[in-house]
Scaffold this motif. Structure first.
Motif, PDB file in Angstrom:
ATOM      1  N   LEU A 230       0.839  -1.210   0.000  1.00  0.00           N
ATOM      2  CA  LEU A 230       0.000   0.000   0.000  1.00  0.00           C
ATOM      3  C   LEU A 230       0.864   1.246   0.000  1.00  0.00           C
TER       4      LEU A 230
ATOM      5  N   ILE B 222      -1.803  -1.628  -5.561  1.00  0.00           N
ATOM      6  CA  ILE B 222      -3.079  -2.206  -5.155  1.00  0.00           C
ATOM      7  C   ILE B 222      -3.201  -3.683  -5.541  1.00  0.00           C
TER       8      ILE B 222
ATOM      9  N   TYR C 249     -11.431  -0.141  -0.088  1.00  0.00           N
ATOM     10  CA  TYR C 249     -11.495   1.293   0.245  1.00  0.00           C
ATOM     11  C   TYR C 249     -10.635   2.107  -0.713  1.00  0.00           C
ATOM     12  N   TYR C 250      -9.390   1.689  -0.889  1.00  0.00           N
ATOM     13  CA  TYR C 250      -8.505   2.453  -1.758  1.00  0.00           C
ATOM     14  C   TYR C 250      -8.965   2.410  -3.208  1.00  0.00           C
ATOM     15  N   ARG C 251      -9.621   1.324  -3.589  1.00  0.00           N
ATOM     16  CA  ARG C 251     -10.146   1.237  -4.950  1.00  0.00           C
ATOM     17  C   ARG C 251     -11.444   2.019  -5.117  1.00  0.00           C
TER      18      ARG C 251
ATOM     19  N   PHE D   7       0.347   5.552  -0.715  1.00  0.00           N
ATOM     20  CA  PHE D   7      -1.022   5.462  -0.234  1.00  0.00           C
ATOM     21  C   PHE D   7      -1.106   5.679   1.273  1.00  0.00           C
TER      22      PHE D   7
ATOM     23  N   PRO E  52      -1.453   9.738   2.120  1.00  0.00           N
ATOM     24  CA  PRO E  52      -2.320   9.929   0.947  1.00  0.00           C
ATOM     25  C   PRO E  52      -1.800  11.046   0.046  1.00  0.00           C
TER      26      PRO E  52
ATOM     27  N   SER F 228      -3.369   8.790  -9.472  1.00  0.00           N
ATOM     28  CA  SER F 228      -4.428   7.992  -8.848  1.00  0.00           C
ATOM     29  C   SER F 228      -4.996   6.973  -9.825  1.00  0.00           C
TER      30      SER F 228
ATOM     31  N   GLU G 261      -6.140   4.079  -7.477  1.00  0.00           N
ATOM     32  CA  GLU G 261      -6.513   4.763  -6.233  1.00  0.00           C
ATOM     33  C   GLU G 261      -7.743   5.624  -6.512  1.00  0.00           C
TER      34      GLU G 261
ATOM     35  N   TRP H  67     -10.427   6.145  -4.154  1.00  0.00           N
ATOM     36  CA  TRP H  67     -11.200   6.613  -2.994  1.00  0.00           C
ATOM     37  C   TRP H  67     -11.389   8.121  -3.007  1.00  0.00           C
TER      38      TRP H  67
END
Length: 957
Positions: free
Chosen positions: A629, A634, A669-671, A822, A825, A857, A862, A864
């Motif tokens: 992460l 991911i 979540y990150y996706r 990540f 952020p 992103s 990424e 989110w």
């Protein structure tokens, strides 16, 4: 200014004992020396309380400074400045000047007047519990009577009311600690947050002083420059801090005391040392010897007028039926005089009266002085005299307690009977006899004893330990005893990881954390040239849970790397110990953007697979998942989360499965798949409520229940549940603080509390949390926490429309981050930077920055914050006047939000689009967009985002 011996009215007669003086929200109870504000106790120092009584009892009249000084300090030399200090303290305690309310008024050239209306009431109310609560302190009890120190106790207590920083200086054994403890005991109720006592004697490494103090204060911090963290921790405290036995760490103690006095205005420091600390603000008081007779031609009655003789007789009587006679008085007077009135020396001498008598003691004194001073009996070096006393006292001991004493010298700080037996027991001192010999050492004042809970705890005074350690080295036993010490603490600390499941946090710290200095001492010996290589490796592995629990990441890393260097090549490749050491190395390097962390975890996974160790396979996979992460990978994080969960399903620990669900939930979540993330996180949260274990914190570096809460809080906000999101974030932070684990607290602040406070426009709360995070970040200077704090501070400045300040702060911080990270952020903060740049007029740079954030992103999956980044690009286009491009981005942001069911991002995008449409007379479209976005909310109707949208709706209608 010298005050007259009698004043016009004493404080005792100013107010009848059966009256309460009431003013505003306050009630003053002079007879109980209590001040209440709305029923809550207000902490005041003794002198400040006396000043308040003097003023309130004569409310409406002018009381001159001379009268106040005479009443509060009768017969004492006190400058007017002392009165001003206490007046200032009173005004602060009363909130003088707040809401236009003034209590104490200065009448220039005349004095002071209490301006508020005062009512006199009978004492009929019962004090609330808060008013009678015991002020917390960890002061050791004074178990014996104090002789000849009444004046000095009063002087020190008075000094502490006038000065911030006092050092008591004198030779070892003179009674500095006794005076400090007695003075602190008399003043303990004057400090709102109590008294903290720190014995520096057990600390061999000066750099560990701040860490030890932080642990005693209940907020352990990591290695590094922890002084700033301590100052931040103490900034709002009103307490007395006692630093005892500073001489061997004088430079660190001086810096620490000076910084605390500069940065924590309500903290007083009372230090004891053999020499002044020579720090700014220090006021030195030299503690003199106990007064002893100058002549030996005295009767018993005459001799007993001297404190040194009183102390001798009291201690001698405690060991038998000794009563000072006229025949013995001259001899006892001589003993006290030749021992220079040093309290410890006198106590040691008196402890053997029942064995040798006073004449035998006097005869032995002469020889011992000559032996240790090279023949100069009149040598004034008090340290030499104390050494002579120890040497003499040591030889007076029987062989068994003498041997026990020198063997106990390897122990740092407090120890229990088990430790004494393990280290000292042999054929000369069988285990059953150690209790008796230890009691003899306690009686001889060579070992102190106290109760910790229901168990006895023992400690060698610093001079005693140094002397006994020299005897141990000279005896030739040092290697054997040091090895026993190391072996005992290896075994004693071995259950620390499992114990995290069976003990509360406070109980665990009481058992294991307080042995950190013994762990260090044992490791230093075992790692030395004449030490024991295997013991050093064993001790390092045993210490890993303690370093991790105390958030001592840097110390852990250094010790582990040293242990790795001790491994033989075959062990290095495949042993269980190598696996354990590399796991600790991986943990200590996590969040530091250090490639060695991945290498360490890869080695752990390789060995764990070879050994078939599922526990360490999961530890390694979790470590690699965290780094994935961090690298923004991911797909790899997803693969590792699935692998972890598969192993967890066969784990005997039921807490592992919900952890696997949390790992997978965070990938979702990150996706940007918030629905899937919420389902997994809520399921993990529910399970962890019942299954959370302390051992998980040690296995996986953080309190996992808290981490789940921090992520779920943000997911709840994204999906349009802002009230529940805030409750979850606050609950996670509370739980983090309950763990007393610095890294877990920083994690909760950085990932949830600061972010949610800003998303919900709770700017004052965000400011507080950011300050707390930055203060804590000093504990782990190699970690990401300071960068986090600076980035959130930049976002806060942007929310306050300080766009230039925000852009500068965010730009500087982002330059120090790995791009696309990540765990930090990066892309989200990059979007905030782009918006601040756009508002600051830097159009080209703003557009390039937001494009970079969106592209990064997208390339890393990424999603989110993708909707928010697109919305921000629309705002940047709108600032530049490109309304067509802005509308396109706002529409795209809404579509992304709706696809993710991220209702809070959708509301922001809808509001931005509606404002744009309204400016171009497309009011109906704007109203429809807003109402559709707002209709999805059933909570959070009072949030800033919802209220802004609602205000716009009103304008559009």
């Amino acid at each position: 200014m010298k005050q007259p011996g009698r004043s016009s009215g004493s404080l005792d007669t100013l107010v009848p004992g059966n009256e309460i003086l009431a003013f505003g929200l306050f009630k003053l109870l002079p007879s109980r020396r209590t001040l209440l504000r709305a029923g809550q106790h207000v902490a005041l120092g003794g002198r400040a309380f006396d000043v308040l009584i003097a003023l309130v009892s004569r409310a409406g009249t002018v009381v001159s400074s001379e009268e106040l000084l005479a009443q509060v300090w009768p017969g004492v030399f006190v400058e007017n400045g002392a009165l001003r200090v206490h007046i200032a303290a009173l005004r602060k305690a009363l909130g003088d000047g707040q809401d236009g309310q003034h209590f104490i008024v200065n009448i220039p050239g005349r004095g002071y007047s209490f301006a508020a209306s005062v009512s006199r009431l009978p004492v009929e109310l019962e004090l609330p519990p808060e008013a009678t609560a015991v002020v917390p302190n960890n002061l050791p009890l004074l178990l014996t009577e104090v002789f000849g120190r009444e004046r000095w106790i009063a002087v020190v207590a008075s000094d502490l009311m006038l000065r911030r920083f006092i050092t008591l200086v004198g030779p070892g054994g003179i009674g500095k600690t006794t005076v400090a403890l007695a003075a602190a005991t008399t003043l303990s109720s004057s400090y709102r947050d109590g008294v903290c006592f720190l014995d520096l004697a057990p600390i061999a490494d000066p750099t560990l002083v701040p860490n030890t103090l932080a642990s005693i204060l209940g907020s352990p911090v990591s290695s590094g420059d922890t002084t700033s963290a301590l100052v931040a921790m103490l900034r709002q405290k009103a307490m007395l801090l006692i630093l005892d036995n500073c001489e061997h760490v004088v430079e660190v103690a001086a810096k620490l005391a000076e910084e605390i006095c500069k940065g924590a205005p309500l903290v007083n420091v009372l230090a004891t040392s053999r020499e002044p600390l020579r720090a700014r603000g220090e006021h030195v008081r030299r503690i003199p010897p106990l007064e002893a007779p100058a002549s030996s031609d005295l009767t018993a009655e005459q001799a007993l007028a001297f404190p040194a003789v009183q102390l001798f007789v009291d201690h001698a009587a405690a060991f038998g039926s000794f009563v000072l006679s006229d025949d013995d008085a001259p001899v006892v007077s001589e003993i006290c005089r030749r021992l220079d009135g040093i309290a410890l020396a006198i106590e040691l001498a008196a402890g053997r009266v029942d064995k040798f008598g006073v004449h035998g003691i006097a005869a032995r004194l002469d020889d011992r002085f000559r032996l240790l001073t090279g023949g100069y009996r009149t040598a004034p070096a008090h340290h030499q005299t104390l050494d002579a006393t120890f040497d003499w006292s040591f030889e007076l001991l029987a062989e068994a307690p003498r041997t026990l004493l020198r063997r106990l010298s390897v122990l740092a700080g407090e120890f229990d009977m088990d430790a004494a037996v393990a280290i000292a027991e042999d054929s000369l001192i069988p285990a059953p006899a150690i209790a008796e010999h230890l009691a003899a050492l306690v009686s001889a004042s060579l070992v102190t004893a106290s109760l910790v809970g229901e168990e006895a705890a023992y400690r060698l005074l610093e001079s005693t330990r140094a002397y006994a350690r020299k005897q141990l080295v000279d005896s030739g036993e040092f290697y054997r005893v040091a090895e026993r010490h190391a072996t005992y603490f290896r075994d004693m600390l071995l259950p620390a990881e499992v114990g995290a499941d069976t003990h509360s946090a406070s109980a665990w710290h009481r058992i294991y954390s307080r042995q950190i200095e013994n762990l260090r001492i044992a490791l230093d010996w075992a790692s030395s040239e004449n030490g024991n290589r295997q013991l050093a490796i064993d001790l390092t592995i045993t210490g890993i849970p303690i370093w991790l629990r105390l958030s001592l990441n840097e110390e852990c890393r250094q010790r582990v790397e040293a242990a790795v260097d001790l491994l033989d090549p075959p062990e290095y490749q495949s042993s269980r110990q190598a696996m354990q050491l590399f796991a600790a190395l991986g943990n200590s390097l996590s969040y530091r953007f250090d490639s060695r962390s991945n290498k360490a975890w890869a080695r752990v996974l390789e060995i764990a697979r070879a050994l078939g160790d599922s526990d360490y396979k999961m530890r390694a996979i979790r470590g690699l998942w965290t780094n994935a992460l961090g690298d923004g990978d991911i797909p790899l994080a997803d693969k590792l989360a699935i692998e972890f969960t598969g192993i967890a399903r066969t784990s005997p620990d039921p807490a592992d499965v919900p952890l696997g669900e949390r790992l997978t939930g965070m990938v979702f979540y990150y996706r940007g798949d918030f629905r899937a993330a919420r389902a997994l996180l809520e399921r993990a949260m529910a399970a962890q409520e019942k299954l959370e274990t302390g051992r998980h914190l040690l296995r996986y570096r953080l309190n996992q229940h808290t981490v789940t809460g921090t992520v779920l809080a943000k997911v709840l906000w994204f999906v349009g549940c802002p009230d529940r999101a805030w409750d979850m974030a606050e609950s996670a932070l509370t739980r983090a603080k309950e763990t007393q684990h610095a890294l877990t607290i920083m994690d909760a602040l950085a990932y949830s509390s600061c972010h949610l406070a800003l998303l919900l426009d709770k700017l004052d709360t965000a400011d507080d949390y950011i300050k707390e995070l930055v203060d804590q970040a000093v504990c782990d200077p190699e970690g990401p926490w300071d960068l986090f704090g600076r980035c959130w501070r930049g976002v806060l400045l942007s929310r306050k429309a300080d766009y230039l300040g925000a852009a500068q702060l965010l730009s500087d911080a982002l330059q120090k981050m790995p791009p696309g990270n990540f765990l930090l952020p990066y892309n989200y903060f990059l979007g905030e930077l782009a918006f601040a740049l756009g508002q600051s007029g830097e159009d080209l740079r703003s557009k390039a920055t937001i494009a970079q954030a969106i592209e990064s992103s997208a390339s890393r999956e990424e999603r989110w914050c993708m909707a928010e980044l697109v919305r921000l690009r629309g705002e940047i286009f709108a600032i530049a006047g490109d309304t067509t491009a802005a509308e396109t981005e706002f529409q795209r942001a809404m579509a992304l939000s709706q696809e993710q069911r991220a209702d809070s991002w959708a509301l922001r995008a809808a509001t931005s689009l509606a404002r744009l449409l309204m400016r171009h007379a497309r009011r109906a479209e704007a109203l429809e967009v807003l109402q559709r976005a707002m209709s999805r909310f059933s909570e959070g109707l009072g949030t800033q985002d919802y209220q802004a949208a609602n205000q716009l709706v009103q304008e559009l209608r």
